[in-house]
Design a protein around this motif. Structure first.
Motif, PDB file in Angstrom:
ATOM      1  N   ARG A 152      14.048  33.273  -2.522  1.00 17.06           N
ATOM      2  CA  ARG A 152      14.807  34.049  -3.406  1.00 17.06           C
ATOM      3  C   ARG A 152      14.818  35.532  -2.783  1.00 17.06           C
ATOM      4  NH1 ARG A 152      18.775  32.754  -7.255  1.00 17.06           N
ATOM      5  NH2 ARG A 152      17.968  34.757  -8.407  1.00 17.06           N
ATOM      6  N   GLU A 153      13.802  35.836  -1.954  1.00 17.31           N
ATOM      7  CA  GLU A 153      13.726  37.123  -1.460  1.00 17.31           C
ATOM      8  C   GLU A 153      14.653  37.624  -0.275  1.00 17.31           C
ATOM      9  OE1 GLU A 153      10.178  39.845   0.927  1.00 17.31           O
ATOM     10  OE2 GLU A 153       9.913  37.650   0.226  1.00 17.31           O
ATOM     11  N   VAL A 154      15.229  38.742  -0.393  1.00 18.91           N
ATOM     12  CA  VAL A 154      16.236  39.254   0.754  1.00 18.91           C
ATOM     13  C   VAL A 154      15.165  39.652   1.598  1.00 18.91           C
ATOM     14  CG1 VAL A 154      17.761  41.171   1.159  1.00 18.91           C
ATOM     15  CG2 VAL A 154      17.739  40.108  -1.044  1.00 18.91           C
ATOM     16  N   ILE A 155      15.373  39.187   3.004  1.00 20.17           N
ATOM     17  CA  ILE A 155      14.704  39.528   3.980  1.00 20.17           C
ATOM     18  C   ILE A 155      15.562  40.397   5.275  1.00 20.17           C
ATOM     19  CG2 ILE A 155      13.106  37.831   3.827  1.00 20.17           C
ATOM     20  CD1 ILE A 155      14.401  36.367   6.117  1.00 20.17           C
ATOM     21  N   TYR A 156      17.069  40.271   5.095  1.00 22.36           N
ATOM     22  CA  TYR A 156      17.650  41.118   5.836  1.00 22.36           C
ATOM     23  C   TYR A 156      19.200  41.090   5.054  1.00 22.36           C
ATOM     24  CZ  TYR A 156      20.023  41.988  10.364  1.00 22.36           C
ATOM     25  OH  TYR A 156      20.661  42.456  11.568  1.00 22.36           O
ATOM     26  N   VAL A 157      19.727  42.400   5.665  1.00 31.79           N
ATOM     27  CA  VAL A 157      21.071  42.691   5.143  1.00 31.79           C
ATOM     28  C   VAL A 157      21.751  43.137   6.410  1.00 31.79           C
ATOM     29  CG1 VAL A 157      22.474  44.399   3.904  1.00 31.79           C
ATOM     30  CG2 VAL A 157      20.367  43.621   2.977  1.00 31.79           C
ATOM     31  N   GLY A 158      22.917  42.666   6.694  1.00 33.14           N
ATOM     32  CA  GLY A 158      23.877  42.564   7.822  1.00 33.14           C
ATOM     33  C   GLY A 158      25.280  42.827   7.560  1.00 33.14           C
ATOM     34  N   ARG A 159      25.992  43.247   8.448  1.00 29.22           N
ATOM     35  CA  ARG A 159      27.357  43.335   8.233  1.00 29.22           C
ATOM     36  C   ARG A 159      27.955  42.663   9.688  1.00 29.22           C
ATOM     37  NH1 ARG A 159      27.877  49.696  10.279  1.00 29.22           N
ATOM     38  NH2 ARG A 159      27.080  49.601  12.345  1.00 29.22           N
ATOM     39  N   SER A 160      29.338  42.295   9.076  1.00 32.59           N
ATOM     40  CA  SER A 160      30.175  41.561  10.072  1.00 32.59           C
ATOM     41  C   SER A 160      31.528  42.189  10.364  1.00 32.59           C
ATOM     42  CB  SER A 160      30.330  40.180   9.721  1.00 32.59           C
ATOM     43  OG  SER A 160      31.191  39.868   8.606  1.00 32.59           O
ATOM     44  N   THR A 161      31.681  42.935  11.301  1.00 35.77           N
ATOM     45  CA  THR A 161      33.040  43.926  11.588  1.00 35.77           C
ATOM     46  C   THR A 161      33.511  43.367  12.896  1.00 35.77           C
ATOM     47  OG1 THR A 161      31.457  45.614  12.707  1.00 35.77           O
ATOM     48  CG2 THR A 161      31.845  45.705  10.413  1.00 35.77           C
ATOM     49  N   ASP A 162      32.877  43.766  14.074  1.00 40.90           N
ATOM     50  CA  ASP A 162      33.617  43.201  15.384  1.00 40.90           C
ATOM     51  C   ASP A 162      33.580  41.870  15.387  1.00 40.90           C
ATOM     52  OD1 ASP A 162      30.797  43.599  15.446  1.00 40.90           O
ATOM     53  OD2 ASP A 162      30.950  44.018  17.558  1.00 40.90           O
ATOM     54  N   ARG A 163      32.542  40.925  14.833  1.00 35.29           N
ATOM     55  CA  ARG A 163      32.346  39.730  15.030  1.00 35.29           C
ATOM     56  C   ARG A 163      32.402  39.093  13.359  1.00 35.29           C
ATOM     57  NH1 ARG A 163      28.464  41.892  17.737  1.00 35.29           N
ATOM     58  NH2 ARG A 163      26.691  40.867  16.827  1.00 35.29           N
ATOM     59  N   PRO A 164      33.187  37.852  13.557  1.00 29.33           N
ATOM     60  CA  PRO A 164      33.231  37.496  12.031  1.00 29.33           C
ATOM     61  C   PRO A 164      32.087  36.849  11.367  1.00 29.33           C
ATOM     62  CG  PRO A 164      34.338  35.772  13.577  1.00 29.33           C
ATOM     63  CD  PRO A 164      33.739  37.056  14.178  1.00 29.33           C
ATOM     64  N   LEU A 165      31.999  36.737  10.066  1.00 22.67           N
ATOM     65  CA  LEU A 165      30.826  36.121   9.208  1.00 22.67           C
ATOM     66  C   LEU A 165      30.167  34.864  10.014  1.00 22.67           C
ATOM     67  CD1 LEU A 165      29.222  36.354   6.841  1.00 22.67           C
ATOM     68  CD2 LEU A 165      30.841  35.088   5.537  1.00 22.67           C
ATOM     69  N   GLY A 166      30.960  34.185  10.355  1.00 19.15           N
ATOM     70  CA  GLY A 166      30.259  32.811  10.721  1.00 19.15           C
ATOM     71  C   GLY A 166      29.569  33.010  12.125  1.00 19.15           C
ATOM     72  N   ARG A 176      15.525  36.561  16.360  1.00 23.45           N
ATOM     73  CA  ARG A 176      14.240  36.661  15.682  1.00 23.45           C
ATOM     74  C   ARG A 176      14.266  36.190  14.282  1.00 23.45           C
ATOM     75  NH1 ARG A 176      13.535  41.256  12.427  1.00 23.45           N
ATOM     76  NH2 ARG A 176      15.361  42.607  12.521  1.00 23.45           N
ATOM     77  N   MET A 177      15.343  36.142  13.765  1.00 22.13           N
ATOM     78  CA  MET A 177      15.502  35.789  12.351  1.00 22.13           C
ATOM     79  C   MET A 177      15.410  34.043  12.184  1.00 22.13           C
ATOM     80  SD  MET A 177      15.218  38.663  11.009  1.00 22.13           S
ATOM     81  CE  MET A 177      15.516  38.163   9.184  1.00 22.13           C
ATOM     82  N   ALA A 178      15.477  33.698  13.243  1.00 21.38           N
ATOM     83  CA  ALA A 178      15.840  31.970  13.383  1.00 21.38           C
ATOM     84  C   ALA A 178      15.252  31.129  12.384  1.00 21.38           C
ATOM     85  CB  ALA A 178      15.786  31.416  14.750  1.00 21.38           C
ATOM     86  N   THR A 179      13.799  31.431  12.194  1.00 15.43           N
ATOM     87  CA  THR A 179      13.037  30.558  11.147  1.00 15.43           C
ATOM     88  C   THR A 179      12.682  30.988  10.016  1.00 15.43           C
ATOM     89  OG1 THR A 179      10.903  31.551  12.443  1.00 15.43           O
ATOM     90  CG2 THR A 179      12.112  29.572  13.387  1.00 15.43           C
ATOM     91  N   ARG A 180      13.281  32.332   9.651  1.00 14.40           N
ATOM     92  CA  ARG A 180      12.980  33.140   8.598  1.00 14.40           C
ATOM     93  C   ARG A 180      13.674  33.023   7.224  1.00 14.40           C
ATOM     94  NH1 ARG A 180      11.012  39.006  11.206  1.00 14.40           N
ATOM     95  NH2 ARG A 180       9.587  37.959  12.776  1.00 14.40           N
ATOM     96  N   TRP A 181      15.004  32.380   7.314  1.00 15.89           N
ATOM     97  CA  TRP A 181      15.966  32.439   6.121  1.00 15.89           C
ATOM     98  C   TRP A 181      16.402  30.872   6.135  1.00 15.89           C
ATOM     99  CZ3 TRP A 181      21.409  31.401   6.999  1.00 15.89           C
ATOM    100  CH2 TRP A 181      21.867  31.347   8.397  1.00 15.89           C
ATOM    101  N   ASP A 182      16.662  30.530   4.569  1.00 19.04           N
ATOM    102  CA  ASP A 182      17.047  29.344   4.319  1.00 19.04           C
ATOM    103  C   ASP A 182      18.482  29.365   3.456  1.00 19.04           C
ATOM    104  OD1 ASP A 182      15.953  30.186   2.111  1.00 19.04           O
ATOM    105  OD2 ASP A 182      14.500  28.818   1.769  1.00 19.04           O
ATOM    106  N   ARG A 183      18.609  30.606   3.118  1.00 22.39           N
ATOM    107  CA  ARG A 183      19.907  30.809   2.333  1.00 22.39           C
ATOM    108  C   ARG A 183      20.569  31.983   2.479  1.00 22.39           C
ATOM    109  NH1 ARG A 183      20.444  27.715  -2.533  1.00 22.39           N
ATOM    110  NH2 ARG A 183      18.749  26.196  -3.014  1.00 22.39           N
ATOM    111  N   PHE A 184      21.802  32.158   2.305  1.00 26.97           N
ATOM    112  CA  PHE A 184      22.496  33.457   2.605  1.00 26.97           C
ATOM    113  C   PHE A 184      23.505  33.652   1.425  1.00 26.97           C
ATOM    114  CE2 PHE A 184      24.699  29.969   4.378  1.00 26.97           C
ATOM    115  CZ  PHE A 184      26.141  30.349   4.437  1.00 26.97           C
TER     116      PHE A 184
END
Length: 259
Positions: A152-166, A176-184
């Motif tokens: 439930r902890e937010v570990i990263y905030v990002g934006r998708s502008t020039d590249r879409p969300l997916g 570097r975030m590959a193993t650090r998140w399980d939800r979005f």
């Protein structure tokens, strides 16, 4: 004509006529879905209900059968005289010119979607549904703001502008975030049509819409304890995650192979 083939206006009238209280357009849509009053719900049933009623009030004027009693809340005019106590004082004077799409900026969003419900590739399918029974929407090409969580902890905030969300989320499965998140979670800016297609970005955003939209994002993302409610009516554009069918197919094949 069967009940499920009735037009939107007909089923909206049916739901409002059976209610002793005014209803928010999301509640009207939910009752239509629950009672299976329509087969074809499209991808945005709540927005469709809102558009149908608001269009009637705006274009039909005094001939419209609807009255707006609060922001996003409607009733049939015929019900006012029958149950006046159920309606707020002076509610019939609420301006019909109020734009109910108060979140033209945040057109769609999803909270705490599971990473393992997505088949990750350069353009993954990010399926969401507004309501049970509605058509699914692929938000891969949406743009906006997203958050990554470890639990439930937010570990990263990002934006998708020039590249879409997916694409942006896929990149976080290999960087570097590959193993650090399980939800979005994500908040999208591009409009969603009734057929489920993703539209184009508006040219400008007025400040009176931008400020409440930013507030709503912060309330949803941070869940501050002293905020007693979510962003006003932001739930109207929330989408629940739907697992990519390819994942279920892969699991079924793996099970068959094991057997």
């Amino acid at each position: 004509m069967s009940v499920t083939d009735k037009k939107w206006r007909a089923v909206i009238d049916e739901v409002l006529a059976e209610s002793s209280m005014p209803l928010h357009y999301t509640d009207i849509a939910e009752r239509i879905v629950e009672r299976k009053l329509r087969i074809n719900l499209g991808a945005t049933p709540a927005a469709t209900v809102n558009a149908q009623i608001s269009r009637s009030i705006k274009h039909e004027g005094s001939d419209s059968p609807y009255v707006r009693v609060d922001r996003g809340v409607f009733a049939l005019k015929s019900m006012i005289g029958e149950t006046p106590a159920a309606f707020p004082q002076g509610s019939e004077n609420v301006s019909a010119e109020v734009d109910e799409y108060q979140y033209d900026i945040i057109t769609s969003f999803g909270m705490f979607w599971r990473r393992d419900n997505v088949e990750w590739n350069a353009m993954p399918k990010l399926y969401g549904v507004q309501q049970i029974g509605a058509d699914s929407v692929d938000f891969c090409r949406q743009i906006g703001i997203y958050l990554l969580y470890d639990g439930r902890e937010v570990i990263y905030v990002g934006r998708s502008t020039d590249r879409p969300l997916g694409r942006r989320l896929y990149e976080h499965t290999t960087d570097r975030m590959a193993t650090r998140w399980d939800r979005f979670s994500w908040f999208g800016l591009l409009p969603v049509s009734e057929t489920g297609s993703i539209g184009v970005m508006p040219v400008t955003y007025p400040a009176e819409k931008l400020i409440p939209a930013l507030e709503a994002i912060l309330i949803e993302a941070l869940e501050p304890r002293q905020n007693r409610k979510r962003g006003d009516d932001l739930a109207a554009v929330e989408y629940s995650q739907k697992t990519d069918p390819d994942i279920d197919k892969r699991k079924a094949k793996a099970l068959i192979d094991r057997i």
